[in-house]
Design an enzyme around this catalytic site. Sequence first.
Site, PDB file in Angstrom:
ATOM      1  CG  HIS A 271      33.161  90.554  40.121  1.00 38.09           C
ATOM      2  ND1 HIS A 271      33.348  89.976  41.420  1.00 38.09           N
ATOM      3  CD2 HIS A 271      33.911  89.142  38.910  1.00 38.09           C
ATOM      4  CE1 HIS A 271      33.283  88.225  40.631  1.00 38.09           C
ATOM      5  NE2 HIS A 271      33.284  88.441  38.970  1.00 38.09           N
ATOM      6  CG  ASP A 324      36.330  88.537  36.635  1.00 41.03           C
ATOM      7  OD1 ASP A 324      37.017  89.226  37.140  1.00 41.03           O
ATOM      8  OD2 ASP A 324      36.261  87.012  37.807  1.00 41.03           O
ATOM      9  CD  GLU A 325      33.674  84.779  37.724  1.00 40.74           C
ATOM     10  OE1 GLU A 325      32.929  83.605  38.453  1.00 40.74           O
ATOM     11  OE2 GLU A 325      33.014  85.611  38.942  1.00 40.74           O
ATOM     12  CB  VAL A 326      30.595  90.956  32.025  1.00 37.12           C
ATOM     13  CG1 VAL A 326      30.531  92.294  31.419  1.00 37.12           C
ATOM     14  CG2 VAL A 326      32.128  91.728  33.158  1.00 37.12           C
ATOM     15  CD  GLU A 375      36.151  85.239  32.807  1.00 31.04           C
ATOM     16  OE1 GLU A 375      35.995  85.051  34.160  1.00 31.04           O
ATOM     17  OE2 GLU A 375      37.813  86.091  33.029  1.00 31.04           O
TER      18      GLU A 375
END
Length: 531
Positions: A271, A324-326, A375
Amino acid sequence: MIIHTKLDTACIHLCIYLPTSLKKSFWVLQGIIHILHSSSAAADFYHGDDTSDKFPTWITHSCNCGILKDGFTRLVDIIKTAHVIDYNHPGSGSSEILHGIHVIVTSPNDELQYGVDETYNLDVPVPGKTTFALLKAKTIYGALHGLQTFSQLCHFNFSTRAIEIGQVPWTIFDQPRFSYRGLLIDTSRHYLPLPVIKKVIDSMAYAKLNVLHWHIVDSQSFPLEIPSFPRLWNGAYSTEERYTVADAAEIVRYAQRQGINVLSELDVPGHARSWGVGYPSLWPSDKCTEPLDVSNEFTFKLIDGVLSDFSKIFKYKFVHLGGDEVDTSCWNNTSHVREWLKKKGMNGTDAYEYFVLRAQKIAMSHGYEIVNWEETFNHFGSKLDRKTVVHNWLGGGVAERVVAAGLRCIVSNQEYWYLDHLDTTWQDFYSYEPLTNITDPTKQKLVIGGEVCMWGEHIDGSDIEQTIWPRAAAAAERLWSSSHQLAKDAQDAYARLSHFRCLLNQRGVAAAPVVGYGRVAPQDPGSCYMQ
């Protein structure tokens, strides 16, 4: 410490009256409340026994009382805002006048931090017994909550043109169930002007939410000035859609004066594409722009500089580092990063862990405790610093596992508490229980609270209020009220939520109807209380 108006100084007056015909059930208010007298350095206080009916001698006590003074001013403004008060009162000597509120605050400390005592006692007497209401709190922030409650007892009488408090006497003891009661706003997906953010803060105070989680930057834009690395805000959408350091400090100041902490977020290593607009070396390559380049020492030097600048603005004990969301495929597909991984004996998952833990150490060096999205716990929970707060969002069961591991948790389950999910109803927000399946009292204390999230992909200044409210208020009640006071059936809370939504509208907050999905328009002509 008894904070009280000194009547021979300049002050604003609130006179509260009782018409003869209403003596058993109403105080009637006219004008505004006696306000705390203060100067820049000191204020006048009474010192003595809280329970005494007689006040001792005036003395001067050093204290920053501007916060409480501002609270009184806001109380005045919101009481008067809905209608013109045009009541012909019987005179200041009348026994029917409630002259004001005595405020007793037992701590001179005005520091706002996680865990500050927010309890208060509010007593509004029957007419004739005394001419003052009494508000007691350990801190000024508890007192601010008491003033909010007092304001919600006040109603305009269309016959007398006065403000009334009905069903007296009132004796209220109130305290929050959770110390962390948050609302996330997202200024990366859409820029939110300062007046919009301030209105959100105002409305948070009405619902006794106490943490503004400011998701400042993301892949789409980097709108905040960072003096240590001044080209970072080249990643803003435009030169007009930026926040200066002074702007950010003003948001923190404005929130703090309403008892609201600001949790700043720097979401790394994913992000973060917008960072590379000003500093392209942060990107693994031109074609692969996030996660941030784990192999480049400049990446961590820059994070250190950003957090150093943050520490001068954001004084809350926590900072949110995302995580998150890596998607680590970018690292594996970029030659120089791939070579670095090989040299270090790491794969993509190892490098993700390395990045998060190194960012944690940098933040801790600046005095912060860390919040990370879940996460990080799901992938390498045992490696996280033991003071980490894990922020749940993906679904249920996470808080249970987090506290079992001895870590703290904030709950924001996207199935129930994501405000951008317009098909999530207020009943869903109200019914979701942060302590689901956590029965051990010791483990329950590790759930420090919850947060509703207003992600900004489809939100800007034109629709943020009606997307937040009234559904956020349903979660706010669950986070504030003790479990035995909560409605077992969400529908039993409908009347309260409907009343609160209409109160928000009267105060200039564009809260959407209760009935229907989020941000819904009124279905038909009709009363606010039926929508």
